[in-house]
Design an enzyme around this catalytic site. Structure first.
Site, PDB file in Angstrom:
ATOM      1  N   HIS A   1     -75.920 -14.443  19.049  1.00  0.00           N
ATOM      2  CA  HIS A   1     -76.152 -13.492  20.471  1.00  0.00           C
ATOM      3  C   HIS A   1     -75.128 -12.344  20.249  1.00  0.00           C
ATOM      4  CE1 HIS A   1     -72.923 -16.058  21.200  1.00  0.00           C
ATOM      5  NE2 HIS A   1     -73.442 -17.325  21.326  1.00  0.00           N
ATOM      6  N   HIS A  41     -72.872 -19.112  14.907  1.00  0.00           N
ATOM      7  CA  HIS A  41     -71.855 -20.266  14.837  1.00  0.00           C
ATOM      8  C   HIS A  41     -72.216 -21.234  14.688  1.00  0.00           C
ATOM      9  CE1 HIS A  41     -72.973 -17.828  19.095  1.00  0.00           C
ATOM     10  NE2 HIS A  41     -71.761 -19.227  19.074  1.00  0.00           N
ATOM     11  N   CYS A  56     -63.823 -22.092  26.811  1.00  0.00           N
ATOM     12  CA  CYS A  56     -64.087 -21.195  26.002  1.00  0.00           C
ATOM     13  C   CYS A  56     -64.640 -19.906  26.929  1.00  0.00           C
ATOM     14  CB  CYS A  56     -66.065 -21.507  25.411  1.00  0.00           C
ATOM     15  SG  CYS A  56     -67.344 -20.076  24.554  1.00  0.00           S
TER      16      CYS A  56
HETATM   17 MN    MN Z   1     -72.650 -19.274  21.309  1.00  0.00          MN
END
Ligand code: MN
Length: 146
Positions: A62, A100, A114
């Protein structure tokens, strides 16, 4: 405001443990998400993910970036065409449009913090052609789960 952790594990009171990606459009296994911080004046979300042994996050890319710190267990991460071993306090930057995937190694869950943009584009999943390109790298072919 102060939110207390449960000592010894990465769980926080009054912070629901969410299923991951509830839209059902992605492929993943045994992963939970907790949103630690979000707010009207914050242009980011700070989340905690935990992947159980044998589980994996979705293979995706993304435009938005991820800023990640491992805080529990150990694992491996795919970043585009390479796979890295990761462990406690390692930092991982996932740049824009980079394939990923996170997977734990060993018996312990892989837990990581995150940070992402609050407003962000939807993840893209690999097409058959994307998977074919990714699998040209032997280490990637051996690693990815979809
Ligand atoms: Mn992601």
């Amino acid at each position: 405001m102060m939110i207390r952790s449960h000592l010894g594990d990465c769980r926080w009171t009054e912070t629901p443990v969410l299923g991951y990606k509830q839209d059902g459009t992605t492929s993943f296994r045994d992963i939970t998400k907790q949103i630690l911080f979000e707010g009207a004046q914050m242009h980011f979300q700070w989340r905690y993910f935990e992947v159980a042994p044998g589980g994996y996050s979705s293979l995706e890319r993304h435009e938005h970036e991820h800023a990640v710190m491992v805080v529990r267990g150990a694992g491996r991460v795919l970043l585009q065409d390479a796979v890295y071993d990761i462990g406690h306090y390692d930092l991982i930057l996932v740049p824009p449009m980079t394939w990923h995937q996170f997977q734990p190694t060993g018996d312990e869950p892989l837990g990581f913090l995150c940070i992402v943009n609050a407003e962000r584009d939807r993840p893209q999943l690999p097409t058959a052609a994307d998977l074919e390109l990714l699998r040209q790298h032997p280490a990637v072919a051996a690693f990815i789960k979809v």
